[in-house]
Design an enzyme around this catalytic site. Structure first.
Site, PDB file in Angstrom:
ATOM      1  N   GLY A  49       1.132  -1.003  -0.256  1.00  0.00           N
ATOM      2  CA  GLY A  49      -0.079  -0.021  -0.273  1.00  0.00           C
ATOM      3  C   GLY A  49       0.950   0.991  -0.051  1.00  0.00           C
ATOM      4  N   ARG A  56       6.009 -12.682   0.579  1.00  0.00           N
ATOM      5  CA  ARG A  56       5.949 -12.899   1.918  1.00  0.00           C
ATOM      6  C   ARG A  56       4.602 -13.680   1.670  1.00  0.00           C
ATOM      7  NH1 ARG A  56       5.064  -7.598   3.149  1.00  0.00           N
ATOM      8  NH2 ARG A  56       6.373  -6.390   2.598  1.00  0.00           N
ATOM      9  N   ASP A  82       1.198 -11.472   6.254  1.00  0.00           N
ATOM     10  CA  ASP A  82       1.502 -10.390   5.290  1.00  0.00           C
ATOM     11  C   ASP A  82       3.250  -9.962   5.800  1.00  0.00           C
ATOM     12  OD1 ASP A  82      -0.435  -9.734   6.897  1.00  0.00           O
ATOM     13  OD2 ASP A  82       0.383  -7.489   6.860  1.00  0.00           O
ATOM     14  N   ASN A  83       3.284  -9.732   6.699  1.00  0.00           N
ATOM     15  CA  ASN A  83       4.484  -9.812   7.743  1.00  0.00           C
ATOM     16  C   ASN A  83       5.212 -10.983   7.856  1.00  0.00           C
ATOM     17  OD1 ASN A  83       3.715  -6.808   7.197  1.00  0.00           O
ATOM     18  ND2 ASN A  83       3.333  -7.300   9.078  1.00  0.00           N
TER      19      ASN A  83
HETATM   20  P1  AMP Z   1       1.425  -3.486   7.944  1.00  0.00           P
HETATM   21  O1  AMP Z   1       0.890  -3.484   9.230  1.00  0.00           O
HETATM   22  O2  AMP Z   1       2.212  -1.923   8.650  1.00  0.00           O
HETATM   23  O3  AMP Z   1       2.582  -4.310   7.523  1.00  0.00           O
HETATM   24  O4  AMP Z   1       0.485  -3.077   7.294  1.00  0.00           O
HETATM   25  C1  AMP Z   1      -0.552  -3.646   6.513  1.00  0.00           C
HETATM   26  C2  AMP Z   1      -1.190  -3.245   5.644  1.00  0.00           C
HETATM   27  O5  AMP Z   1      -1.328  -1.709   5.189  1.00  0.00           O
HETATM   28  C3  AMP Z   1       0.601  -3.430   4.318  1.00  0.00           C
HETATM   29  O6  AMP Z   1      -0.446  -4.029   2.623  1.00  0.00           O
HETATM   30  C4  AMP Z   1       0.276  -1.956   3.965  1.00  0.00           C
HETATM   31  O7  AMP Z   1       0.891  -1.752   3.229  1.00  0.00           O
HETATM   32  C5  AMP Z   1      -1.059  -1.126   4.270  1.00  0.00           C
HETATM   33  N1  AMP Z   1      -0.235  -0.405   5.003  1.00  0.00           N
HETATM   34  C6  AMP Z   1       0.060   0.216   5.834  1.00  0.00           C
HETATM   35  N2  AMP Z   1       0.292   2.077   5.601  1.00  0.00           N
HETATM   36  C7  AMP Z   1      -0.354   2.491   5.177  1.00  0.00           C
HETATM   37  C8  AMP Z   1      -0.378   3.888   4.546  1.00  0.00           C
HETATM   38  N3  AMP Z   1       0.189   4.055   4.984  1.00  0.00           N
HETATM   39  N4  AMP Z   1      -0.760   3.696   3.627  1.00  0.00           N
HETATM   40  C9  AMP Z   1      -1.226   3.143   2.853  1.00  0.00           C
HETATM   41  N5  AMP Z   1      -1.070   1.319   2.568  1.00  0.00           N
HETATM   42  C10 AMP Z   1      -0.549   1.867   4.297  1.00  0.00           C
HETATM   43 MG    MG Z   2       3.385  -5.159   6.135  1.00  0.00          MG
END
Ligand code: AMP
Ligand code: MG
Length: 559
Positions: A127, A225, A304-305
């Site tokens: 994202g 991932r 996803d991480n």
């Molecule tokens: P995370 O748990 O931080 O790895 O993020 C989970 C999901 O949310 C992933 O698909 C990220 O790309 C998306 N994401 C987190 N922060 C943002 C942001 N500020 N803008 C767009 N997508 C985000």
């Molecule tokens: Mg992530």
């Protein structure tokens, strides 16, 4: 003694050929096997949407006003064949900010799904991470470069695609800290401020602040991932699932093929997919034992991480254990269930591997073999963890009674608030002594590691001292020279970890425009196992002000 230059570090290994370093990123050669060999999204607009039948979407990074390079990792630059002057080239910051796209680079965002906090979340995807492509290097094979915080993509859902300075500093420093601790991780090449402000409600309580924006360039052979396989599997798109698996195996696990890595995709069948699963399982198990060894809490172990390479990936609300508290999590979003608490990480990884196994099941299609492979995780993890603990305690080969000795140690660490990192490092010094009595045990081992000595009862003292005496007897029986004992323990017990409050101090200064503390920490984490005279304050206990301060003891997913 520097433990940092380990044999897995491509920069320091006996490299075969070293070509002349590049004076500019314009010398990079992009090969882009991921986008070349996998289907992309036919729709080339950045608009947010569900993307079907594709592993990625081409996107353009957003342009930023006033990019400024505030830090970079010289080891990662070297790994990418860059000479020392390349980062001062004005083009470097333009590329690292997403303002300039190099020839051969075709930026894209990856599609993936995931289980978040145990629940199926459907399509997620990059994202706010935009991959620039894959660069072919002399020393480190093919490396993917990715800008985190470079603007929206089709996968941004309701968010802005941006990243703030505080979380970018944390990701930049921790990636490098992990690497030097000899723990698999994505790397960080650069940290750029964008000159723009980003709105964030840090604790989701209606208190929106404008924060400086930043972009980190992350580097890894791949950012695929577990969730990359869950997305096509959830849509019953076995064709796409197979393509991503074949690509991943041929590019990143070629040793599982015919030895030369030259097998054609048609030769990859259930046996190879299963062997691949087993290797991902083993790498993940090793990673968990490594996190537990140094007191790292990831904080958001969603599927996803979880890197397919078994690397630490996605530094969000992570934290480091100060006092040894198995229930600790830094992530405020997880406070009610503590799913991702320190001690539960190995079990969560197992659960995540089960989701991965479910996703690739159609490729193996054999319940018994997949179940057996998944069940095998427990033993593999235990064996990595047991050897890590033997090494931390300086015990060498495991003897009967060692496991109990270690268990008692970990329960003592919880009995009174004790700093994990300081305790184990101090134990290493105590291994030098010919004998240890009550006063030495208290003054040199427990004393420096205890947070609230006033809460220490006579029973606590006696239990601890008798454990230290027992351990000392056992460690002395290994037949190793005391100096050798200490050196081997120090190699498993870092003196310096990126304590939460250290990163926070660097962030506070950076918000005032002073990046010197980021530089100092980057330097510090390069040699975590060394004594580094003069730097003792960076190895001391968490100060009282940090016990409850946001950013130190509590972090949210807002970044
Ligand atoms: P995370 O748990 O931080 O790895 O993020 C989970 C999901 O949310 C992933 O698909 C990220 O790309 C998306 N994401 C987190 N922060 C943002 C942001 N500020 N803008 C767009 N997508 C985000
Ligand atoms: Mg992530």
């Amino acid at each position: 003694m520097s433990q940092a230059s380990d044999s897995r570090d491509p920069v320091h290994s006996d490299a075969p050929v070293q070509a002349d370093p590049l004076s500019s990123v314009t010398g990079w050669r992009f090969t882009n096997p991921f986008t070349e060999s996998l289907p992309g999204d036919a729709n080339e607009h950045n608009g947010r949407r569900q993307v079907h039948g594709a592993a990625y979407s081409f996107v353009s990074p957003a342009k930023v006003d006033e990019p400024r390079l505030v830090a970079h990792s010289r080891e990662v630059a070297e790994m990418l064949d860059l000479g020392s002057e390349a980062a001062s080239d004005p083009l470097f910051v333009e590329v690292m900010a997403g303002n300039h796209v190099l020839e051969g680079s075709e930026p894209f965002a990856m599609a993936y799904a995931g289980h978040q906090f145990g629940n199926w979340a459907g399509q997620l995807g990059d994202g706010r991470a935009i991959s620039l492509g894959e660069v072919s290097t002399h020393l480190a094979g093919t490396q993917m470069l990715q800008l985190k915080g470079a603007g929206p993509t089709p996968y941004s859902r309701t968010a802005d695609g941006l990243a703030v300075l505080r979380s970018s500093i944390r990701e930049f420093l921790c990636s490098e800290a992990m690497h030097h601790l000899r723990i698999p991780t994505t790397r960080a090449l650069s940290l750029v401020t964008t000159g723009e402000y980003v709105a964030r409600d840090m604790f989701y309580d209606g208190n929106v602040q404008m924060e400086p924006g930043a972009i980190v360039c992350r580097v890894s052979p791949t950012f695929v991932r577990f969730g990359s396989f869950e997305l096509p599997a959830s849509r019953h798109d076995v064709g796409l699932l197979r393509k991503i698996a074949v690509h991943t195996i041929t590019q990143h696990f070629p040793h599982l093929l015919d030895g030369s890595g030259s097998a054609s995709p048609a030769q990859i069948g259930p046996d190879q997919y299963l062997a691949w699963f087993v290797e991902v399982r083993d790498r993940t198990a090793r990673l968990m034992a490594e996190w537990m060894r140094v007191g790292f809490v990831h904080g958001v172990m969603n599927t996803d991480n979880m890197s397919i390479l078994g690397e630490t990936i996605d530094y969000g609300p992570y934290g480091w254990i100060d006092d040894f508290d198995p229930n600790w999590t830094p992530n405020t979003t997880d406070f009610s269930h503590r799913r991702y608490r320190f001690a539960q990480q190995p079990q969560v990884a197992h659960w995540n591997l089960m989701q991965f196994a479910n996703a690739i099941f159609p490729l193996v299609d054999d319940v018994e073999r997949v179940t057996a492979a998944l069940d095998g995780y427990v033993d593999v993890y235990q064996s990595h963890w047991r050897s890590a603990v033997q090494a931390k305690l300086g015990l060498g080969e495991e003897l009967p009674g060692d496991a109990e000795l270690a268990d008692t140690c970990f329960s003592l660490l919880q009995r009174v608030e004790t700093d994990m990192t300081i305790f184990f490092r101090a134990l290493g010094s105590a291994a030098l002594d010919a004998a240890i009595g009550e006063s030495r045990a208290i003054a040199d081992v427990m004393g420096p590691a205890i947070y609230r000595p006033e809460e220490w009862s006579r029973d606590d003292v006696e239990a601890t001292v008798s454990w230290i005496e027992l351990w000392h007897e056992r460690v002395s029986s290994t037949g190793r020279e005391p100096a050798e004992r200490r050196a081997s323990m120090n190699a498993s017990n870092p003196k310096f970890v990126l304590r939460n409050h250290l990163a926070q101090v660097a962030i506070d200064k950076a918000h005032e425009g002073d990046f010197s503390e980021v530089e100092r920490l980057l330097e510090l984490v390069r040699h975590p196992y060394d004594e580094q005279p003069g730097m003792d304050e960076y190895a001391s206990k968490r100060p009282e002000w940090a016990r409850t301060r946001a950013g130190c003891s509590t972090l949210s997913c807002s970044s």
